[in-house]
Design a protein around this motif. Structure first.
Motif, PDB file in Angstrom:
ATOM      1  N   GLY A 116       0.830  -1.189   0.000  1.00 17.98           N
ATOM      2  CA  GLY A 116       0.000   0.000   0.000  1.00 17.98           C
ATOM      3  C   GLY A 116       0.870   1.247   0.000  1.00 17.98           C
ATOM      4  O   GLY A 116       1.942   1.268   0.612  1.00 17.98           O
ATOM      5  N   VAL A 117       0.408   2.266  -0.695  1.00 12.81           N
ATOM      6  CA  VAL A 117       1.129   3.535  -0.740  1.00 12.81           C
ATOM      7  C   VAL A 117       0.135   4.658  -0.506  1.00 12.81           C
ATOM      8  O   VAL A 117      -0.902   4.731  -1.173  1.00 12.81           O
ATOM      9  N   GLY A 118       0.434   5.519   0.456  1.00 16.47           N
ATOM     10  CA  GLY A 118      -0.419   6.659   0.700  1.00 16.47           C
ATOM     11  C   GLY A 118      -0.895   6.756   2.135  1.00 16.47           C
ATOM     12  O   GLY A 118      -0.267   6.235   3.062  1.00 16.47           O
ATOM     13  N   LYS A 119      -2.028   7.406   2.313  1.00 20.05           N
ATOM     14  CA  LYS A 119      -2.536   7.765   3.629  1.00 20.05           C
ATOM     15  C   LYS A 119      -3.297   6.607   4.273  1.00 20.05           C
ATOM     16  O   LYS A 119      -4.421   6.291   3.876  1.00 20.05           O
ATOM     17  N   LEU A 120      -2.681   5.991   5.279  1.00 17.86           N
ATOM     18  CA  LEU A 120      -3.303   4.859   5.956  1.00 17.86           C
ATOM     19  C   LEU A 120      -4.079   5.286   7.197  1.00 17.86           C
ATOM     20  O   LEU A 120      -4.954   4.559   7.664  1.00 17.86           O
ATOM     21  N   LYS A 121      -3.804   6.443   7.745  1.00 18.27           N
ATOM     22  CA  LYS A 121      -4.516   6.944   8.913  1.00 18.27           C
ATOM     23  C   LYS A 121      -5.769   7.703   8.475  1.00 18.27           C
ATOM     24  O   LYS A 121      -5.855   8.201   7.357  1.00 18.27           O
ATOM     25  N   GLY A 122      -6.738   7.777   9.421  1.00 21.70           N
ATOM     26  CA  GLY A 122      -7.934   8.540   9.113  1.00 21.70           C
ATOM     27  C   GLY A 122      -9.224   7.775   9.333  1.00 21.70           C
ATOM     28  O   GLY A 122     -10.275   8.183   8.851  1.00 21.70           O
ATOM     29  N   GLY A 123      -9.144   6.658  10.060  1.00 26.43           N
ATOM     30  CA  GLY A 123     -10.340   5.876  10.333  1.00 26.43           C
ATOM     31  C   GLY A 123      -9.983   4.415  10.477  1.00 26.43           C
ATOM     32  O   GLY A 123      -9.024   3.923   9.869  1.00 26.43           O
ATOM     33  N   GLU A 124     -10.765   3.695  11.273  1.00 29.94           N
ATOM     34  CA  GLU A 124     -10.453   2.299  11.567  1.00 29.94           C
ATOM     35  C   GLU A 124     -10.491   1.420  10.323  1.00 29.94           C
ATOM     36  O   GLU A 124      -9.626   0.566  10.121  1.00 29.94           O
ATOM     37  N   GLU A 125     -11.495   1.625   9.469  1.00 28.20           N
ATOM     38  CA  GLU A 125     -11.592   0.802   8.270  1.00 28.20           C
ATOM     39  C   GLU A 125     -10.435   1.074   7.317  1.00 28.20           C
ATOM     40  O   GLU A 125      -9.870   0.145   6.721  1.00 28.20           O
ATOM     41  N   ARG A 126     -10.073   2.321   7.171  1.00 30.01           N
ATOM     42  CA  ARG A 126      -8.932   2.679   6.323  1.00 30.01           C
ATOM     43  C   ARG A 126      -7.657   2.032   6.862  1.00 30.01           C
ATOM     44  O   ARG A 126      -6.847   1.493   6.096  1.00 30.01           O
ATOM     45  N   GLU A 127      -7.467   2.084   8.180  1.00 31.07           N
ATOM     46  CA  GLU A 127      -6.239   1.573   8.779  1.00 31.07           C
ATOM     47  C   GLU A 127      -6.095   0.061   8.631  1.00 31.07           C
ATOM     48  O   GLU A 127      -4.984  -0.471   8.716  1.00 31.07           O
ATOM     49  N   HIS A 128      -7.225  -0.641   8.389  1.00 31.67           N
ATOM     50  CA  HIS A 128      -7.183  -2.093   8.238  1.00 31.67           C
ATOM     51  C   HIS A 128      -7.334  -2.537   6.784  1.00 31.67           C
ATOM     52  O   HIS A 128      -7.613  -3.710   6.522  1.00 31.67           O
ATOM     53  N   VAL A 129      -7.126  -1.624   5.862  1.00 34.08           N
ATOM     54  CA  VAL A 129      -7.315  -1.951   4.451  1.00 34.08           C
ATOM     55  C   VAL A 129      -6.383  -3.076   3.998  1.00 34.08           C
ATOM     56  O   VAL A 129      -6.786  -3.967   3.247  1.00 34.08           O
ATOM     57  N   LEU A 130      -5.141  -3.069   4.456  1.00 32.17           N
ATOM     58  CA  LEU A 130      -4.220  -4.102   3.989  1.00 32.17           C
ATOM     59  C   LEU A 130      -4.648  -5.491   4.452  1.00 32.17           C
ATOM     60  O   LEU A 130      -4.767  -6.415   3.633  1.00 32.17           O
ATOM     61  N   SER A 131      -4.878  -5.654   5.750  1.00 31.06           N
ATOM     62  CA  SER A 131      -5.199  -6.988   6.251  1.00 31.06           C
ATOM     63  C   SER A 131      -6.573  -7.464   5.775  1.00 31.06           C
ATOM     64  O   SER A 131      -6.738  -8.607   5.345  1.00 31.06           O
ATOM     65  N   HIS A 132      -7.563  -6.603   5.821  1.00 29.68           N
ATOM     66  CA  HIS A 132      -8.903  -7.000   5.401  1.00 29.68           C
ATOM     67  C   HIS A 132      -8.985  -7.151   3.880  1.00 29.68           C
ATOM     68  O   HIS A 132      -9.700  -8.016   3.364  1.00 29.68           O
ATOM     69  N   GLY A 133      -8.255  -6.301   3.171  1.00 28.41           N
ATOM     70  CA  GLY A 133      -8.216  -6.441   1.717  1.00 28.41           C
ATOM     71  C   GLY A 133      -7.590  -7.756   1.291  1.00 28.41           C
ATOM     72  O   GLY A 133      -8.027  -8.389   0.322  1.00 28.41           O
ATOM     73  N   TYR A 134      -6.570  -8.182   2.029  1.00 32.68           N
ATOM     74  CA  TYR A 134      -5.934  -9.463   1.722  1.00 32.68           C
ATOM     75  C   TYR A 134      -6.904 -10.615   1.965  1.00 32.68           C
ATOM     76  O   TYR A 134      -6.963 -11.579   1.177  1.00 32.68           O
ATOM     77  N   ALA A 135      -7.675 -10.516   3.019  1.00 25.93           N
ATOM     78  CA  ALA A 135      -8.679 -11.558   3.292  1.00 25.93           C
ATOM     79  C   ALA A 135      -9.689 -11.650   2.152  1.00 25.93           C
ATOM     80  O   ALA A 135     -10.086 -12.754   1.749  1.00 25.93           O
ATOM     81  N   HIS A 136     -10.097 -10.510   1.613  1.00 26.72           N
ATOM     82  CA  HIS A 136     -11.037 -10.524   0.485  1.00 26.72           C
ATOM     83  C   HIS A 136     -10.360 -11.046  -0.780  1.00 26.72           C
ATOM     84  O   HIS A 136     -10.994 -11.708  -1.611  1.00 26.72           O
ATOM     85  N   HIS A 137      -9.076 -10.727  -0.931  1.00 31.61           N
ATOM     86  CA  HIS A 137      -8.329 -11.270  -2.069  1.00 31.61           C
ATOM     87  C   HIS A 137      -8.368 -12.800  -2.041  1.00 31.61           C
ATOM     88  O   HIS A 137      -8.628 -13.449  -3.064  1.00 31.61           O
ATOM     89  N   LEU A 138      -8.134 -13.391  -0.878  1.00 31.73           N
ATOM     90  CA  LEU A 138      -8.146 -14.838  -0.750  1.00 31.73           C
ATOM     91  C   LEU A 138      -9.550 -15.408  -0.966  1.00 31.73           C
ATOM     92  O   LEU A 138      -9.717 -16.515  -1.486  1.00 31.73           O
ATOM     93  N   LYS A 139     -10.561 -14.635  -0.588  1.00 26.93           N
ATOM     94  CA  LYS A 139     -11.938 -15.095  -0.722  1.00 26.93           C
ATOM     95  C   LYS A 139     -12.283 -15.397  -2.182  1.00 26.93           C
ATOM     96  O   LYS A 139     -12.968 -16.371  -2.489  1.00 26.93           O
ATOM     97  N   PHE A 140     -11.770 -14.554  -3.089  1.00 27.17           N
ATOM     98  CA  PHE A 140     -12.101 -14.721  -4.499  1.00 27.17           C
ATOM     99  C   PHE A 140     -11.028 -15.486  -5.275  1.00 27.17           C
ATOM    100  O   PHE A 140     -11.226 -15.780  -6.456  1.00 27.17           O
ATOM    101  N   ALA A 141      -9.916 -15.783  -4.620  1.00 31.10           N
ATOM    102  CA  ALA A 141      -8.818 -16.474  -5.316  1.00 31.10           C
ATOM    103  C   ALA A 141      -9.256 -17.876  -5.746  1.00 31.10           C
ATOM    104  O   ALA A 141     -10.030 -18.555  -5.077  1.00 31.10           O
ATOM    105  N   LYS A 142      -8.682 -18.323  -6.857  1.00 27.37           N
ATOM    106  CA  LYS A 142      -8.978 -19.666  -7.333  1.00 27.37           C
ATOM    107  C   LYS A 142      -8.291 -20.692  -6.443  1.00 27.37           C
ATOM    108  O   LYS A 142      -7.220 -20.443  -5.904  1.00 27.37           O
ATOM    109  N   PRO A 143      -8.906 -21.867  -6.278  1.00 30.79           N
ATOM    110  CA  PRO A 143      -8.266 -22.922  -5.469  1.00 30.79           C
ATOM    111  C   PRO A 143      -6.913 -23.302  -6.071  1.00 30.79           C
ATOM    112  O   PRO A 143      -6.730 -23.258  -7.262  1.00 30.79           O
TER     113      PRO A 143
END
Length: 208
Positions: free
Chosen positions: A181-208
């Motif tokens: 990630g590049v840029g502003k990570l502060k500014g709210g709880e959801e924003r601050e967890h974008v990397l970890s939660h985004g990765y979880a969603h990445h795995l959700k749609f990943a092919k087996p």
């Protein structure tokens, strides 16, 4: 004469009115632009340009009580009607919230898993790099353990996150880069967890 008198009264009335408050500018300035480029885009570019190139996002939702908007492109099939992002790469763009959505500047760009930006970014690091090699390339600011993040198969082990100079953020799994990630990570709880939660969603749609 009557017309001139009326005009004079209108001008007198306008002159007596106090100016109202300036319009609210709901745009959060980007505090630490790196000057790096990502597929020719830079931080601060309007999100409308991303949508024009990449197509409609799978999700574009307000986060952090509408202080920001998150755009999510999945690298795989199954994310609504969105065409899979190339090279099995999942991309998240975050902007300050505004009604004029196309003009919202991207102040946080994150990507996971795939190789799309490996050769399309001016950053010195890429997905798959070893943590030790990243530490040699960038100036470490702080690092944190990442816990209680669940993927499609349950709790994701081996995660940690590091922030480097110039607002560069890296998510590691078993000491390998899985998210950048590049840029502003502060500014709210959801924003601050974008990397970890985004990765979880990445795995959700990943092919087996």
């Amino acid at each position: 004469m009557r017309t001139a008198a009326k005009r004079a009264l209108v001008l007198l009335f306008l002159a007596s009115c106090k100016p109202g408050p300036p319009p609210v500018q709901n745009v959060t300035p980007l505090m630490h632009s790196t000057g790096d480029t990502f597929d020719t885009f830079s931080l601060g570019d309007p999100v409308g340009g991303f949508v024009d190139r990449y197509g409609a996002a799978c999700d574009d939702d307000p986060i952090d009580k509408e202080r920001s908007t998150l755009y999510f492109w999945s690298g795989f099939d199954g994310c609504k009607e969105q065409k899979p992002f190339p090279e099995e790469t999942t991309v998240v763009a975050v902007t300050p919230f505004s009604k004029a959505w196309r003009d919202q500047p991207v102040d946080l760009l994150v990507w996971f898993g795939g190789t799309y930006y490996n050769n399309r970014s001016s950053l010195k690091i890429k997905i798959g790099d070893k943590a030790a090699d990243v530490d040699k390339q960038l100036e470490l600011v702080h690092k944190d353990a990442v816990e209680n993040v669940a993927g499609p198969e349950g709790k994701i082990d081996g995660l940690r996150q590091a922030t480097y100079a110039h607002d560069i953020h890296v998510l590691y799994r078993d000491e390998r880069v899985v998210g950048i990630g590049v840029g502003k990570l502060k500014g709210g709880e959801e924003r601050e967890h974008v990397l970890s939660h985004g990765y979880a969603h990445h795995l959700k749609f990943a092919k087996p």
